[in-house]
Design an enzyme around this catalytic site. Structure first.
Site, PDB file in Angstrom:
ATOM      1  NE  ARG A 147     -18.482  20.074  -7.342  1.00 54.00           N
ATOM      2  CZ  ARG A 147     -18.696  20.783  -6.367  1.00 54.00           C
ATOM      3  NH1 ARG A 147     -19.364  22.198  -6.327  1.00 54.00           N
ATOM      4  NH2 ARG A 147     -18.222  20.238  -5.099  1.00 54.00           N
ATOM      5  CB  THR A 148     -19.095  13.941 -10.787  1.00 51.99           C
ATOM      6  OG1 THR A 148     -18.106  14.684 -10.642  1.00 51.99           O
ATOM      7  CG2 THR A 148     -18.817  12.956 -11.823  1.00 51.99           C
TER       8      THR A 148
ATOM      9  CE  LYS B 185     -11.663   0.194  -1.955  1.00 55.07           C
ATOM     10  NZ  LYS B 185     -10.327   1.077  -1.670  1.00 55.07           N
TER      11      LYS B 185
ATOM     12  CG  HIS C 127     -13.032  13.312 -12.774  1.00 60.51           C
ATOM     13  ND1 HIS C 127     -14.240  12.767 -13.638  1.00 60.51           N
ATOM     14  CD2 HIS C 127     -13.499  13.992 -11.878  1.00 60.51           C
ATOM     15  CE1 HIS C 127     -15.342  13.263 -12.917  1.00 60.51           C
ATOM     16  NE2 HIS C 127     -14.892  14.220 -11.876  1.00 60.51           N
TER      17      HIS C 127
HETATM   18  C1  NCD Z   1     -13.229  16.303  -8.131  1.00 62.77           C
HETATM   19  C2  NCD Z   1     -12.943  14.864  -7.938  1.00 62.77           C
HETATM   20  O1  NCD Z   1     -13.925  14.096  -7.409  1.00 62.77           O
HETATM   21  O2  NCD Z   1     -12.184  14.312  -8.426  1.00 62.77           O
HETATM   22  N1  NCD Z   1     -14.417  16.820  -8.022  1.00 62.77           N
HETATM   23  C3  NCD Z   1     -15.141  16.978  -9.000  1.00 62.77           C
HETATM   24  O3  NCD Z   1     -15.489  15.991  -9.697  1.00 62.77           O
HETATM   25  N2  NCD Z   1     -15.806  17.977  -9.581  1.00 62.77           N
HETATM   26  C4  NCD Z   1     -12.071  17.082  -7.544  1.00 62.77           C
HETATM   27  C5  NCD Z   1     -11.744  16.871  -6.140  1.00 62.77           C
HETATM   28  O4  NCD Z   1     -12.465  16.025  -5.325  1.00 62.77           O
HETATM   29  O5  NCD Z   1     -11.020  17.723  -5.709  1.00 62.77           O
END
Ligand code: NCD
Length: 307
Positions: free
Chosen positions: A55-56, A83, A133
């Site tokens: 999604r992101t 890293k 996030h």
């Molecule tokens: C989240 C993430 O990656 O932090 N997902 C997201 O960005 N939509 C939550 C998750 O991974 O559970």
């Protein structure tokens, strides 16, 4: 306007509200046949993803493209360099290419902060370890505001694996800045001690989901992040669902108008049943659509656009 978005704490109420208002204008564009604005033409946005994402990553790519930016997608998965070093080397490369904005997802909490000290462009945190996030919090706040009409005074429960959730941390910071009351709910093993106090005086903790549901306007379910768990935090998946999973019976305890959210990806059957996830009270698909508008607003404003 701020230059970087590393934490939801970078946003005061006025700035956050400006981003949400701008996102609403961006959303109007999604209904048009031609979904593009020329605003970021000639600017370069780099998506730097060191961790998996559906999604992101897609959302940031769509957002940058709808603003006509040049988009470079860099997937760093599989890199064997240590890293810190690899991130710095990569940063210097991006710097040489003249990136105007770098969107970064990284397994190490704090990676966006380090990156911001190495590049001239704006740095946007797309998820750093278990830390933050912030654009997820913005799209969540946007979704709440568009469904329920306000954020001030809203009662929000964030339920489940708070310990590993950067979504929870950013949401507590942003939502309390905007006047909402947040209750973190989950088993004691998955709620860090003093987390509410550390994040915001307006946040509370409860270990009893059933007792908080009748008082909530929003119930946000979190994914149980087994990939980040080295120990066992609860007896079994079944036991977890029994105490902290949202099923139809529990959803009926919520007020009539209350909505169900989840950032995705979901463990269907664990923290949320399919019937709840697909119900009309769930905003899960809407959250994804709103994510593009929220990220367009962030890119636009951070790269110098006016309200
Ligand atoms: C989240 C993430 O990656 O932090 N997902 C997201 O960005 N939509 C939550 C998750 O991974 O559970």
């Amino acid at each position: 306007m701020i230059k970087h978005l590393r934490s939801a704490a970078d946003l005061d109420a006025a700035t956050a509200t400006l981003i949400l208002d701008t996102a609403a204008e961006m959303a109007a564009l999604a209904g048009r046949e031609v979904k593009k604005l020329p605003t970021l033409r000639g600017r370069t946005v780099v998506n730097l993803f060191y961790e998996d994402s559906t999604r992101t990553r897609i959302s940031f790519e769509a957002a940058a493209k709808r603003l006509s930016a040049d988009v470079i997608n860099f997937s760093a998965k599989g890199s064997s360099v240590s890293k810190g070093e690899s991130l710095k080397d990569t940063a210097l490369t991006l710097q040489a290419m003249g990136a105007d904005a770098v969107v970064i997802r990284h397994a190490a909490s704090g990676a966006p902060h380090r990156l911001a000290s190495w590049v001239d462009g704006s740095v946007i945190n797309a998820g750093d370890g278990t830390h933050e996030h912030p654009t997820q919090a913005l799209l969540d706040a946007y979704t709440m505001r568009s469904r329920l009409g306000r954020l001030d005074g809203l009662r929000v429960a964030i339920v489940g694996d708070v310990l590993h959730s950067r979504v929870a941390r950013s949401n507590v910071l942003l939502l309390t800045t905007l006047g909402a009351h947040v209750t973190l709910v989950g088993p004691p093993t998955l709620i860090p001690l003093n987390i509410a106090d550390a994040l915001s005086p307006a946040a509370k903790v409860s270990y009893d989901l059933d007792s908080v549901l009748p008082d909530m306007d929003v119930v946000m379910m979190l994914r149980v992040q087994t990939e980040r768990m080295q120990d066992s935090y609860f007896p079994s998946a079944r036991e977890y669902s029994r105490r902290y999973g949202l099923d139809l019976a529990r959803m009926r305890r919520m007020p009539e108008h209350a909505i169900v959210m989840h950032p995705g990806p979901m463990n269907r059957g664990m923290e949320i049943t399919p019937e709840v996830a697909d119900s009309s009270r769930s905003t899960i698909v809407e959250q994804v659509a709103n994510g593009v508008s929220a990220r367009m607003a962030v890119l636009y404003l951070l790269l110098g656009g006016k309200a």
